[in-house]
Design an enzyme around this catalytic site. Structure first.
Site, PDB file in Angstrom:
ATOM      1  N   ASP A  68       0.809  -1.228   0.000  1.00  0.00           N
ATOM      2  CA  ASP A  68       0.000   0.000   0.000  1.00  0.00           C
ATOM      3  C   ASP A  68       0.839   1.273   0.000  1.00  0.00           C
ATOM      4  O   ASP A  68       0.318   2.365   0.242  1.00  0.00           O
ATOM      5  CB  ASP A  68      -0.932  -0.006   1.223  1.00  0.00           C
ATOM      6  CG  ASP A  68      -2.078  -0.987   1.039  1.00  0.00           C
ATOM      7  OD1 ASP A  68      -2.846  -0.809   0.072  1.00  0.00           O
ATOM      8  OD2 ASP A  68      -2.198  -1.936   1.838  1.00  0.00           O
TER       9      ASP A  68
ATOM     10  N   CYS B 298      -5.065  10.065  -1.188  1.00  0.00           N
ATOM     11  CA  CYS B 298      -4.139   9.060  -0.627  1.00  0.00           C
ATOM     12  C   CYS B 298      -2.894   8.920  -1.487  1.00  0.00           C
ATOM     13  O   CYS B 298      -1.819   8.588  -1.000  1.00  0.00           O
ATOM     14  CB  CYS B 298      -4.770   7.695  -0.438  1.00  0.00           C
ATOM     15  SG  CYS B 298      -6.400   7.473  -1.043  1.00  0.00           S
TER      16      CYS B 298
ATOM     17  N   ASP C 272      -1.221   8.336   4.033  1.00  0.00           N
ATOM     18  CA  ASP C 272      -1.591   7.759   5.323  1.00  0.00           C
ATOM     19  C   ASP C 272      -0.517   7.792   6.411  1.00  0.00           C
ATOM     20  O   ASP C 272      -0.854   7.896   7.586  1.00  0.00           O
ATOM     21  CB  ASP C 272      -2.113   6.325   5.107  1.00  0.00           C
ATOM     22  CG  ASP C 272      -3.426   6.357   4.340  1.00  0.00           C
ATOM     23  OD1 ASP C 272      -4.279   7.191   4.681  1.00  0.00           O
ATOM     24  OD2 ASP C 272      -3.582   5.563   3.398  1.00  0.00           O
TER      25      ASP C 272
ATOM     26  N   ARG D 120       1.148  -1.633   7.301  1.00  0.00           N
ATOM     27  CA  ARG D 120       1.485  -0.328   6.739  1.00  0.00           C
ATOM     28  C   ARG D 120       2.477   0.461   7.598  1.00  0.00           C
ATOM     29  O   ARG D 120       2.897   1.544   7.222  1.00  0.00           O
ATOM     30  CB  ARG D 120       0.195   0.491   6.517  1.00  0.00           C
ATOM     31  CG  ARG D 120      -0.776  -0.206   5.556  1.00  0.00           C
ATOM     32  CD  ARG D 120      -1.635   0.761   4.794  1.00  0.00           C
ATOM     33  NE  ARG D 120      -0.824   1.759   4.110  1.00  0.00           N
ATOM     34  CZ  ARG D 120      -1.322   2.852   3.555  1.00  0.00           C
ATOM     35  NH1 ARG D 120      -2.629   3.072   3.593  1.00  0.00           N
ATOM     36  NH2 ARG D 120      -0.542   3.726   2.951  1.00  0.00           N
TER      37      ARG D 120
ATOM     38  N   HIS E   3     -11.690   5.448   5.354  1.00  0.00           N
ATOM     39  CA  HIS E   3     -11.159   6.645   6.010  1.00  0.00           C
ATOM     40  C   HIS E   3     -12.167   7.793   5.928  1.00  0.00           C
ATOM     41  O   HIS E   3     -13.026   7.801   5.051  1.00  0.00           O
ATOM     42  CB  HIS E   3      -9.879   7.116   5.282  1.00  0.00           C
ATOM     43  CG  HIS E   3      -8.686   6.249   5.490  1.00  0.00           C
ATOM     44  ND1 HIS E   3      -7.956   5.713   4.441  1.00  0.00           N
ATOM     45  CD2 HIS E   3      -8.064   5.830   6.618  1.00  0.00           C
ATOM     46  CE1 HIS E   3      -6.941   5.007   4.923  1.00  0.00           C
ATOM     47  NE2 HIS E   3      -6.987   5.056   6.235  1.00  0.00           N
TER      48      HIS E   3
HETATM   49  C1  CIR Z   1      -5.357   0.519   2.682  1.00  0.00           C
HETATM   50  O1  CIR Z   1      -6.274  -0.237   2.979  1.00  0.00           O
HETATM   51  O2  CIR Z   1      -4.623   1.016   3.553  1.00  0.00           O
HETATM   52  C2  CIR Z   1      -5.107   0.808   1.230  1.00  0.00           C
HETATM   53  N1  CIR Z   1      -5.445  -0.334   0.446  1.00  0.00           N
HETATM   54  C3  CIR Z   1      -5.899   2.019   0.780  1.00  0.00           C
HETATM   55  C4  CIR Z   1      -5.484   3.275   1.481  1.00  0.00           C
HETATM   56  C5  CIR Z   1      -6.215   4.462   0.969  1.00  0.00           C
HETATM   57  N2  CIR Z   1      -5.803   5.624   1.658  1.00  0.00           N
HETATM   58  C6  CIR Z   1      -6.630   6.634   1.956  1.00  0.00           C
HETATM   59  O3  CIR Z   1      -7.827   6.572   1.735  1.00  0.00           O
HETATM   60  N3  CIR Z   1      -6.098   7.668   2.577  1.00  0.00           N
END
Ligand code: CIR
Length: 266
Positions: free
Chosen positions: A78, A265, A84, A103, A178
């Site tokens: 990710d 993101c 994030d 993550r 989120h």
């Molecule tokens: C996750 O689940 O962490 C990633 N597949 C997607 C993150 C998306 N980030 C965001 O909305 N800020």
């Protein structure tokens, strides 16, 4: 959308947004093994994902951002979602500790770059937060309560930010990963919001543009100066933004949508 994007780019080329830095990270080889919470796994085409991400990056550059490209992290599926691991205020940067263990290894290299620009403060265990859960409008932080962000992080943020005059407002979410999956700031006094996922009462006193009901994922746009960078997949919501007087630059990140990501993101 290509035509619109090109037009927007040339029209804005004289705008001075050079003090805006956009941090991006390449799409990793492993993105197919990304975390998924509310989205079913479907195959992601790596080359398409990379080309969409490149066009997105070029669009930010065309809007006047200085682009900083972090080194790829192929062991972190990710890691393209560079929003994030941190969020940034005028006074400082907060280094996040994701609620998704997979993550957490993304944060160090983000912190390294942010430390060139801001003092950095890390959220400590058992606090968990993802930058995607934080919207900053003026001196208010709207912070989601989600599978990634917990009450201990809200408490640490209050301790850190109350003395700086920020107000932390906790936002309960429904059915989305989120806070910014369902709502984003579109000016200093307006938000775009999917009322099914984020209660619009959260943003009392602000102007609200609601996502088109057929496009639940359309509440995520990036502000660059006065322009909103939005995914061209959400045509009806983008039309609403344009009708409300906002300038929209469209890109398409369809392969990253399959990884439950979107424009902020990335
Ligand atoms: C996750 O689940 O962490 C990633 N597949 C997607 C993150 C998306 N980030 C965001 O909305 N800020």
């Amino acid at each position: 959308s290509w035509v619109h994007r090109q037009r927007t780019r040339s029209r804005l080329s004289t705008m001075s947004t050079a003090d805006t830095i956009a941090i991006v990270r390449p799409v990793p080889d492993s993105i197919g093994s990304c975390e998924l919470t509310h989205v079913e796994r479907t195959p992601i085409d790596l080359e398409t994902a990379r080309s969409q991400h490149r066009i997105y990056t070029e669009t930010l550059e065309g809007l006047g951002c200085e682009i900083v490209v972090l080194p790829p992290l192929h062991d972190h599926p990710d890691s393209v979602f560079v929003e994030d691991p941190a969020f940034v205020l005028d006074e400082l940067a907060v280094i996040a500790r994701s609620g998704a263990e997979s993550r957490r290894g993304e944060a160090d290299s983000v912190a390294e770059v942010l430390a060139l620009h801001r003092p950095c403060h890390a959220i400590r265990s058992p606090g968990c937060i993802d930058g995607g859960d934080v919207i900053v409008i003026g001196r208010t932080l709207y912070v989601g309560h989600s599978t990634r962000t917990n009450a201990e992080a809200h408490r640490q943020l209050r301790d850190l930010l109350d003395p700086l005059g920020y107000r932390v407002r906790v936002v309960p979410l429904r059915d989305c990963l989120h806070l910014k999956t369902g709502a984003t700031a579109i000016s200093d006094d307006a938000v775009l919001c999917n009322p099914g996922w984020v209660p619009p009462s959260t943003f009392e006193g602000l102007r609200i543009v609601e996502c088109h009901p057929d496009e639940p994922f359309s509440g995520n746009v990036v502000r660059v100066g006065r322009t909103l960078v939005a995914d061209s997949a959400w045509r009806r919501t983008n039309d609403r933004l344009a009708e409300a007087g906002f300038e929209v630059a469209e890109v398409h990140l369809g392969e990253l949508t399959k990884a439950e990501g979107s424009v902020t993101c990335s």
